[in-house]
Write a protein that holds these residues in place. Structure first.
Motif, PDB file in Angstrom:
ATOM      1  N   UNK A 378       0.826  -1.206   0.000  1.00  0.00           N
ATOM      2  CA  UNK A 378       0.000   0.000   0.000  1.00  0.00           C
ATOM      3  C   UNK A 378       0.859   1.255   0.000  1.00  0.00           C
ATOM      4  N   UNK A 379       1.995   1.205   0.723  1.00  0.00           N
ATOM      5  CA  UNK A 379       2.885   2.379   0.766  1.00  0.00           C
ATOM      6  C   UNK A 379       3.487   2.639  -0.604  1.00  0.00           C
ATOM      7  N   UNK A 380       3.881   1.558  -1.326  1.00  0.00           N
ATOM      8  CA  UNK A 380       4.452   1.695  -2.647  1.00  0.00           C
ATOM      9  C   UNK A 380       3.430   2.304  -3.609  1.00  0.00           C
ATOM     10  N   UNK A 381       2.179   1.835  -3.535  1.00  0.00           N
ATOM     11  CA  UNK A 381       1.115   2.357  -4.392  1.00  0.00           C
ATOM     12  C   UNK A 381       0.850   3.829  -4.079  1.00  0.00           C
ATOM     13  N   UNK A 382       0.887   4.167  -2.809  1.00  0.00           N
ATOM     14  CA  UNK A 382       0.624   5.551  -2.429  1.00  0.00           C
ATOM     15  C   UNK A 382       1.691   6.478  -2.971  1.00  0.00           C
ATOM     16  N   UNK A 383       2.992   5.996  -2.981  1.00  0.00           N
ATOM     17  CA  UNK A 383       4.057   6.840  -3.505  1.00  0.00           C
ATOM     18  C   UNK A 383       3.850   7.077  -4.990  1.00  0.00           C
ATOM     19  N   UNK A 384       3.421   6.012  -5.713  1.00  0.00           N
ATOM     20  CA  UNK A 384       3.193   6.154  -7.144  1.00  0.00           C
ATOM     21  C   UNK A 384       2.072   7.148  -7.444  1.00  0.00           C
ATOM     22  N   UNK A 385       1.125   7.294  -6.549  1.00  0.00           N
ATOM     23  CA  UNK A 385       0.004   8.201  -6.752  1.00  0.00           C
ATOM     24  C   UNK A 385       0.257   9.602  -6.236  1.00  0.00           C
ATOM     25  N   UNK A 386       1.428   9.852  -5.739  1.00  0.00           N
ATOM     26  CA  UNK A 386       1.739  11.180  -5.192  1.00  0.00           C
ATOM     27  C   UNK A 386       1.759  12.193  -6.334  1.00  0.00           C
ATOM     28  N   UNK A 387       0.956  13.300  -6.335  1.00  0.00           N
ATOM     29  CA  UNK A 387       0.893  14.278  -7.426  1.00  0.00           C
ATOM     30  C   UNK A 387       2.199  15.028  -7.630  1.00  0.00           C
ATOM     31  N   UNK A 388       3.027  15.081  -6.641  1.00  0.00           N
ATOM     32  CA  UNK A 388       4.315  15.804  -6.799  1.00  0.00           C
ATOM     33  C   UNK A 388       5.188  15.139  -7.842  1.00  0.00           C
ATOM     34  N   UNK A 389       5.050  13.835  -8.020  1.00  0.00           N
ATOM     35  CA  UNK A 389       5.829  13.136  -9.051  1.00  0.00           C
ATOM     36  C   UNK A 389       5.410  13.625 -10.419  1.00  0.00           C
ATOM     37  N   UNK A 390       4.088  13.847 -10.604  1.00  0.00           N
ATOM     38  CA  UNK A 390       3.595  14.358 -11.881  1.00  0.00           C
ATOM     39  C   UNK A 390       4.108  15.769 -12.133  1.00  0.00           C
ATOM     40  N   UNK A 391       4.142  16.585 -11.099  1.00  0.00           N
ATOM     41  CA  UNK A 391       4.631  17.956 -11.244  1.00  0.00           C
ATOM     42  C   UNK A 391       6.099  17.981 -11.639  1.00  0.00           C
ATOM     43  N   UNK A 392       6.917  17.051 -11.084  1.00  0.00           N
ATOM     44  CA  UNK A 392       8.341  16.976 -11.419  1.00  0.00           C
ATOM     45  C   UNK A 392       8.538  16.597 -12.869  1.00  0.00           C
ATOM     46  N   UNK A 393       7.573  15.913 -13.461  1.00  0.00           N
ATOM     47  CA  UNK A 393       7.674  15.498 -14.844  1.00  0.00           C
ATOM     48  C   UNK A 393       7.196  16.599 -15.792  1.00  0.00           C
ATOM     49  N   UNK A 394       6.792  17.762 -15.256  1.00  0.00           N
ATOM     50  CA  UNK A 394       6.394  18.871 -16.097  1.00  0.00           C
ATOM     51  C   UNK A 394       4.889  19.048 -16.198  1.00  0.00           C
ATOM     52  N   UNK A 395       4.166  18.217 -15.557  1.00  0.00           N
ATOM     53  CA  UNK A 395       2.706  18.383 -15.552  1.00  0.00           C
ATOM     54  C   UNK A 395       2.301  19.427 -14.530  1.00  0.00           C
ATOM     55  N   UNK A 396       1.088  19.993 -14.705  1.00  0.00           N
ATOM     56  CA  UNK A 396       0.537  20.949 -13.720  1.00  0.00           C
ATOM     57  C   UNK A 396      -0.890  20.507 -13.326  1.00  0.00           C
ATOM     58  N   UNK A 397      -1.361  21.058 -12.198  1.00  0.00           N
ATOM     59  CA  UNK A 397      -2.719  20.739 -11.693  1.00  0.00           C
ATOM     60  C   UNK A 397      -3.463  22.049 -11.515  1.00  0.00           C
ATOM     61  N   UNK A 398      -4.653  22.139 -12.098  1.00  0.00           N
ATOM     62  CA  UNK A 398      -5.480  23.358 -11.982  1.00  0.00           C
ATOM     63  C   UNK A 398      -6.569  23.126 -10.931  1.00  0.00           C
ATOM     64  N   UNK A 399      -6.653  24.092  -9.989  1.00  0.00           N
ATOM     65  CA  UNK A 399      -7.617  23.990  -8.890  1.00  0.00           C
ATOM     66  C   UNK A 399      -8.611  25.146  -8.947  1.00  0.00           C
ATOM     67  N   UNK A 400      -9.822  24.873  -8.548  1.00  0.00           N
ATOM     68  CA  UNK A 400     -10.830  25.942  -8.377  1.00  0.00           C
ATOM     69  C   UNK A 400     -11.536  25.702  -7.050  1.00  0.00           C
ATOM     70  N   UNK A 401     -11.391  26.667  -6.151  1.00  0.00           N
ATOM     71  CA  UNK A 401     -11.934  26.525  -4.786  1.00  0.00           C
ATOM     72  C   UNK A 401     -11.375  25.303  -4.091  1.00  0.00           C
ATOM     73  N   UNK A 402     -10.086  25.012  -4.348  1.00  0.00           N
ATOM     74  CA  UNK A 402      -9.409  23.911  -3.672  1.00  0.00           C
ATOM     75  C   UNK A 402      -9.658  22.565  -4.260  1.00  0.00           C
ATOM     76  N   UNK A 403     -10.406  22.491  -5.398  1.00  0.00           N
ATOM     77  CA  UNK A 403     -10.717  21.195  -5.994  1.00  0.00           C
ATOM     78  C   UNK A 403     -10.124  21.145  -7.400  1.00  0.00           C
ATOM     79  N   UNK A 404      -9.627  19.953  -7.787  1.00  0.00           N
ATOM     80  CA  UNK A 404      -9.014  19.787  -9.105  1.00  0.00           C
ATOM     81  C   UNK A 404     -10.071  19.904 -10.183  1.00  0.00           C
ATOM     82  N   UNK A 405      -9.722  20.619 -11.345  1.00  0.00           N
ATOM     83  CA  UNK A 405     -10.635  20.807 -12.464  1.00  0.00           C
ATOM     84  C   UNK A 405     -10.338  19.755 -13.510  1.00  0.00           C
ATOM     85  N   UNK A 406     -11.364  18.952 -13.859  1.00  0.00           N
ATOM     86  CA  UNK A 406     -11.221  17.930 -14.888  1.00  0.00           C
ATOM     87  C   UNK A 406     -11.952  18.313 -16.152  1.00  0.00           C
ATOM     88  N   UNK A 407     -12.933  19.224 -16.057  1.00  0.00           N
ATOM     89  CA  UNK A 407     -13.767  19.579 -17.194  1.00  0.00           C
ATOM     90  C   UNK A 407     -13.927  21.093 -17.217  1.00  0.00           C
TER      91      UNK A 407
END
Length: 434
Positions: A378-407
């Motif tokens: 479970x710890x290994x899976x949780x590390x893989x899902x950490x959003x900071x890894x995506x940010x290090x790869x050049x991805x960004x996350x857009x938030x509105x009122x503290x929630x991620x925007x998908x649409x």
């Protein structure tokens, strides 16, 4: 031409004939259908009825002038105990009189009160016979006056002196006994005696539970005109009444039918009050006697119980010693049994705990090892899902009122959004949506 007579001449001729041919007096038996007095004279209407059909077969008017009536009336009342009245059967001594101006009348010279007395007695005996045939003559005698007869319903004239004497007698009794008296007014003399007393009895009957007995009293008036107390209707009402009825009508002649069927007959209203006082006094004496008896009985019972307690008290030390020895031996035996049972139970419990320990330890160790491995996965899976890894790869996350925007359709023009980068964040405002 035929000679005629004037009416006065004709009536005078009839008067002469009657005075000549019927000059003597006659004793006649008749019933009075009407009696009235005027200016000291007494005017009577006489009738005779068919014995089978009760239909009048003869009628006549009679007069008794004041000089005769003033002597006849008191004598008749003294002998019969009643006023002369309609409905009576009388024996009259009369002589015929025909007055040219006023017509024919029988003039009363004398009245035989013994004849009326005999007729009254016959009627009384007939009423008594009928009451006995109905089985009600002795019903009142079968009742009992309550021991505490204090709630008294009185039937009397409100203005009668006898009623006042009755109340004063009860209120001022020597022992200070309390009586509650309620008056039910009634006519106690004349033609309406029967209906008036029956009406009062009906009112009392509607409140039967509120009274212990009924007192019918009449005092302070003349002893005459008591016929209202000798009627079948009144006698039946009294005989069937659910409460004891005491009569104190206050007359000196033979008792009336009302007296005969009542629970208790006394002579006067004060005698009725004395009867009730004596009855309640006897109850008080019985209560006081019972009180003394109870006190004596309790004293004797206490004396016996005291002796019994002293006797038991003297035996207590010996009995206590024996009981104590038995109980101590019993407690010691119970203690030994309890101690042995406890030791045996502890041994069994120790063995059971050791057996459980040996069975539980391997299972616990296996379960702990399995859970550690699961946590590592479970710890290994949780590390893989950490959003900071995506940010290090050049991805960004857009938030509105503290929630991620998908649409993009979840936003509208003018909304403020936050873009998260690996290092820092950007605040933007939506100006166009596509």
């Amino acid at each position: 031409m035929t000679k005629t007579l004037s009416l006065f001449e004709l009536n005078s001729l009839v008067a002469d004939v009657i005075n000549t041919t019927m000059s003597r007096s006659y004793w006649v038996e008749a019933e009075l259908s009407e009696v009235r007095e005027n200016r000291g004279h007494c005017y009577m209407e006489l009738i005779e009825k068919n014995e089978n059909s009760n239909v009048p077969i003869a009628r006549a008017s009679a007069k008794c002038w004041s000089n005769i009536w003033s002597a006849i009336k008191p004598y008749f009342i003294r002998i019969t105990g009643q006023q002369i009245r309609a409905g009576m059967k009388v024996m009259l001594q009369v002589h015929a009189q025909f007055h040219p101006q006023y017509g024919f009348s029988w003039i009363v010279d004398d009245i035989n009160p013994e004849y009326t007395m005999g007729d009254m007695m016959r009627k009384r005996q007939e009423i008594i016979r009928q009451l006995k045939e109905e089985g009600v003559y002795d019903l009142q005698k079968e009742l009992s006056l309550p021991l505490f007869a204090q709630r008294i319903a009185v039937i009397s004239s409100a203005t009668a002196a006898g009623y006042g004497d009755f109340c004063n007698q009860l209120e001022n009794n020597e022992l200070g006994l309390y009586f509650h008296v309620e008056l039910f007014p009634a006519i106690m003399q004349g033609d309406n005696v029967e209906s008036s007393i029956i009406a009062s009895l009906n009112h009392i009957n509607n409140r039967e539970e509120e009274f212990d007995c009924v007192v019918i009293i009449r005092g302070g008036g003349a002893t005459a005109d008591l016929s209202g107390f000798d009627t079948l209707g009144l006698a039946e009402n009294v005989a069937n009444f659910p409460l004891p009825i005491i009569t104190g009508i206050g007359h000196e002649r033979d008792e009336s039918i009302l007296d005969m069927v009542s629970y208790q007959r006394v002579k006067t209203p004060t005698a009725a009050a004395a009867y009730l006082i004596d009855h309640l006094t006897s109850t008080l004496i019985r209560v006081e006697s019972a009180q003394s008896t109870i006190i004596d009985y309790v004293k004797k019972a206490l004396e016996i119980e005291n002796m019994r307690i002293k006797h038991i008290g003297a035996q207590i030390p010996v009995l206590f010693s024996i009981v104590r020895t038995k109980q101590e031996a019993r407690l010691e035996s119970l203690f030994q049994c309890l101690f042995t049972a406890s030791k045996e139970l502890m041994k069994q419990s120790d063995f059971l705990l050791l057996s459980l320990q040996q069975r539980v330890q391997p299972a616990v160790r296996g379960r702990l090892s399995s859970e550690h491995h699961r946590l590592d996965v479970l710890e290994h899976r949780a590390r893989l899902l950490d959003p900071t890894l995506l940010l290090k790869r050049g991805y960004s996350i857009t938030l509105h009122n503290g929630k991620a925007i998908h649409n993009a359709n979840d936003l509208k023009i003018g909304d403020t959004i936050t873009t998260l980068l690996e290092i820092g964040q950007i605040e933007s405002k939506v100006e166009k949506l596509s």
